[in-house]
Motif scaffolding. Structure first.
Motif, PDB file in Angstrom:
ATOM      1  N   GLY A  71       0.833  -1.204   0.000  1.00 42.69           N
ATOM      2  CA  GLY A  71       0.000   0.000   0.000  1.00 42.69           C
ATOM      3  C   GLY A  71       0.862   1.245   0.000  1.00 42.69           C
ATOM      4  N   VAL A  72       0.289   2.348   0.442  1.00 42.91           N
ATOM      5  CA  VAL A  72       0.977   3.629   0.367  1.00 42.91           C
ATOM      6  C   VAL A  72       2.270   3.584   1.194  1.00 42.91           C
ATOM      7  CG1 VAL A  72       0.748   6.086   0.800  1.00 42.91           C
ATOM      8  CG2 VAL A  72      -1.249   4.745   0.153  1.00 42.91           C
ATOM      9  N   VAL A  73       3.351   4.096   0.636  1.00 41.47           N
ATOM     10  CA  VAL A  73       4.576   4.238   1.427  1.00 41.47           C
ATOM     11  C   VAL A  73       4.873   5.721   1.593  1.00 41.47           C
ATOM     12  CG1 VAL A  73       5.584   2.047   0.743  1.00 41.47           C
ATOM     13  CG2 VAL A  73       6.060   4.085  -0.606  1.00 41.47           C
ATOM     14  N   ALA A  74       5.467   6.068   2.720  1.00 43.63           N
ATOM     15  CA  ALA A  74       5.805   7.463   2.972  1.00 43.63           C
ATOM     16  C   ALA A  74       7.129   7.514   3.708  1.00 43.63           C
ATOM     17  CB  ALA A  74       4.719   8.135   3.805  1.00 43.63           C
ATOM     18  N   ALA A  75       7.859   8.601   3.495  1.00 42.78           N
ATOM     19  CA  ALA A  75       9.125   8.768   4.208  1.00 42.78           C
ATOM     20  C   ALA A  75       9.258  10.227   4.600  1.00 42.78           C
ATOM     21  CB  ALA A  75      10.283   8.347   3.313  1.00 42.78           C
ATOM     22  N   GLN A  76       9.772  10.453   5.802  1.00 41.20           N
ATOM     23  CA  GLN A  76       9.962  11.830   6.262  1.00 41.20           C
ATOM     24  C   GLN A  76      11.418  12.202   6.036  1.00 41.20           C
ATOM     25  OE1 GLN A  76       7.061  12.799   6.950  1.00 41.20           O
ATOM     26  NE2 GLN A  76       6.079  10.862   7.421  1.00 41.20           N
TER      27      GLN A  76
END
Lengths: 120, 510
Positions: free
Chosen positions: B54-59
């Motif tokens: 699913g959605v991946v995110a990185a800060q």
């Protein structure tokens, strides 16, 4: 203070739209400087005006006390100024090049890439 | 996770630096091709992860959202990154045969890689101001590429392109500023949460319209498209192809992103405006193309017309319509870039792009003729090519929404597209060459010929694959549309499953 700034932004935008409607590329560029500065002021004003309260954290504390200026819009404005400056420098050189190559700064006369019907 | 998202950005930037340092020799172009291939591998890795998890995110810099800059990829972002990399690789290979040594010394490959980085960045960022920055990266690289070489036509087209795009940029920036003033955040996922809570929803709609105009200029929709046919036929063919494939689509992507995630409060108004815009964009673009007699100018107007279909998908705002828009985006990038690449080969062997001055390509260069027919018919929507399914889904969605008029417009525009394509076919391919010469592919040096034909053939094959096996692609587009219409997963992933309250974010710091 906000009201003064809002009127100033309005005036800048009005002046720049007037300039950008001109045929001359140079006037358009002057309009572009004005409107980019208006946009910068807009971001600045949108971040709320808090005169005389720098966002400094006192020694030994983790967070500033009370209301302080919002540093983020100022960082955004700074980024926008730098980017706008670069793009404007490019546009200015392009206008100069257009003037030397095409011999005109009148956008109506620039028809090389899109010639009128039937030659010319 | 953060490397996965950052790699498709870092690789083109690294390739740009290396290509710039090596610009005086053959290694510059090799670095460019290798960088594009690596970027493709990285983006496929991203795609696989998004499909599985699913959605991946990185800060970035480990600043928690919504304070730092977030990179995030859902299915739409991931597929756009992959398709960017595919187009980038195809054009990088093509450029080794198309770009002159002088243009290489002026830094073509470096600018090209920066452009790809800018486009990719715009697709993966989860922050509105960061999106502005990526737009600028893309814009400054495209300015350089457009006027590279500095012929009079390029300067002329460049002036219009640069000035109109700068105005749209400033409008975008003002919109960002006002939105920040209302909500106090620029993180897109956080905006999706906070914008509906703004008291003055009328002001939100005003800002939404600012974004619509700003992105509308980038996407070249009616009545904001005039910079596109003024400039796209002037630069080198590789540049035209990558512009045609990718640049306007970034505008479309940005429209889809903000009008499904952030500005969904007043769809009755905003999406009705989009619907009108879509109809006029399709019709005006195709009519403009009908009036042109130059290979590249016809194709340029068709970009405008095709953008209308994608906006139509967004405007209808049903799951099927959005799936159609996503499918159309993917199909269109491949097909359009390919058509411009074909026009470059036609220019090389037949001596021009003005249709009155060339001809005879069918008789003496049948391979090129076939490679033109595939994307051309796909563009017009012939079964079983990819364009047919793209149009089919969109027309079906319009009919389901009960919007007969727009379905009729979409079909009529398809017909007129066939008219333009047959015009090119008749003039450039069927008619004998007016000067009696035989344009042959074998007249090109062997290395150039390979570099020019292989990417065209690969993209044409991809069009056929999508056309013959549309089911997984449509299913994918439907999943992507589902994510767009229900952005819960996106918001939770970006914000780390927490509501956007600073105290809790601080506790969650590693």
């Amino acid at each position: 203070m906000e009201a003064v700034l809002a009127i100033l932004i309005g005036l800048l935008v009005a002046a720049s739209v007037y300039l950008m409607l001109a045929k001359s590329i140079l006037r358009f560029l002057f309009g572009l400087i004005l409107i980019s500065n208006a946009a910068n002021l807009l971001i600045f004003a949108a971040g709320r005006l808090t005169p005389g309260q720098p966002p400094l954290i006192p020694e030994g504390a983790d967070a500033p006390f009370g209301t302080v200026a919002n540093a983020l819009p100022q960082a955004l404005v700074l980024t926008a100024i730098v980017i706008g400056f670069g793009l404007f420098a490019f546009a200015l050189v392009l206008a100069w090049r257009a003037y030397t190559e095409l011999g005109t700064l009148d956008s109506d006369e620039m028809r090389l890439a899109e010639p009128r019907e039937g030659g010319s | 996770m953060s490397w996965l998202l950052a790699a498709p950005l870092i690789i083109p930037f690294a390739a740009a630096v290396a290509a710039f340092l090596l610009r005086n020799g053959p290694w510059g172009r090799r670095v460019s091709v290798a960088g594009s291939a690596l970027a493709l591998a990285a983006s496929v890795a991203l795609m696989v992860t998004v499909l599985q998890e699913g959605v991946v995110a990185a800060q970035m810099g480990a600043w928690p959202a919504p304070f730092g800059i977030t990179l995030a990829a859902d299915l739409l972002s991931a597929v756009m990154v992959v398709i960017t990399a595919i187009t980038g690789l195809a054009v990088a290979v093509y450029a080794t045969g198309d770009i002159t040594e002088r243009q290489e010394r002026l830094g073509f490959h470096a600018l090209f890689q920066v452009l790809l980085a800018g486009v990719t960045g715009a697709f993966v960022t989860g922050d509105l101001f960061n999106l502005y920055v990526w737009f600028e990266v893309m814009l400054i690289a495209s300015f350089g590429l457009l006027v590279l070489g500095g012929s009079k036509e390029q300067i002329d087209g460049g002036v219009k392109y640069v000035l109109l795009n700068l105005v749209s940029t400033i409008l975008f920036l003002s919109g960002v500023g006002l939105l920040y003033g209302m909500t106090g955040t620029l993180n897109m996922a956080d905006l999706a949460v906070t914008v509906p809570e703004v008291e003055n929803q009328g002001l939100v709609t005003v800002v939404a319209m600012m974004f619509m105009v700003a992105f509308g200029v980038k996407a070249a929709v009616f009545p904001l498209f005039f910079w596109l046919p003024a400039s796209y036929h002037t630069p080198a063919f590789s540049v035209s192809a990558v512009f045609a494939g990718l640049l306007t689509k970034v505008g479309v992507y940005a429209l889809i992103r903000v009008f499904t995630l952030i500005f969904t409060g007043d769809t009755g108004y905003t999406h009705t405006v989009l619907l009108w815009v879509a109809g006029f964009t399709m019709a005006v673009g195709v009519l403009g193309a009908a009036a042109q007699t130059d290979f590249r100018k016809i194709l340029s107007f068709h970009i405008v017309s095709q953008i209308g279909y994608m906006i139509l998908g967004l405007a209808l705002y049903t799951p099927l319509a959005l799936a159609g828009a996503v499918f159309y985006l993917v199909h269109h990038i491949i097909v359009k870039a390919n058509l411009f690449l074909v026009s470059g080969v036609a220019h090389r062997i037949a001596g021009g792009t003005e249709l009155g001055r060339i001809g005879g390509l069918y008789k003496t260069a049948p391979l090129l003729a076939v490679l033109f027919l595939i994307p051309a018919f796909s563009l017009a929507g012939f079964p079983p090519l990819s364009g047919f399914w793209a149009k089919y889904v969109l027309v079906k969605a319009s009919l389901e929404a009960g919007n007969w008029v727009i379905a009729g417009v979409a079909l009529a525009v398809g017909l007129l597209t066939i008219f333009s394509m047959t015009k090119i076919w008749g003039e450039a391919f069927w008619k004998p060459h007016p000067e009696g010469t035989d344009p042959r592919l074998s007249s090109l040096p062997a290395a150039d010929r390979r570099a020019l034909i292989v990417p065209i053939a690969a993209l044409a094959a991809l069009t056929c694959v999508i056309g013959l096996f549309p089911e997984p692609f449509v299913a994918f587009a439907e999943r992507a549309a589902g994510q767009l219409l229900d952005p819960e997963d996106y918001i939770l992933t970006v914000l780390g499953g927490r509501p956007a309250v600073p105290v809790q974010v601080a506790e969650a710091l590693p």
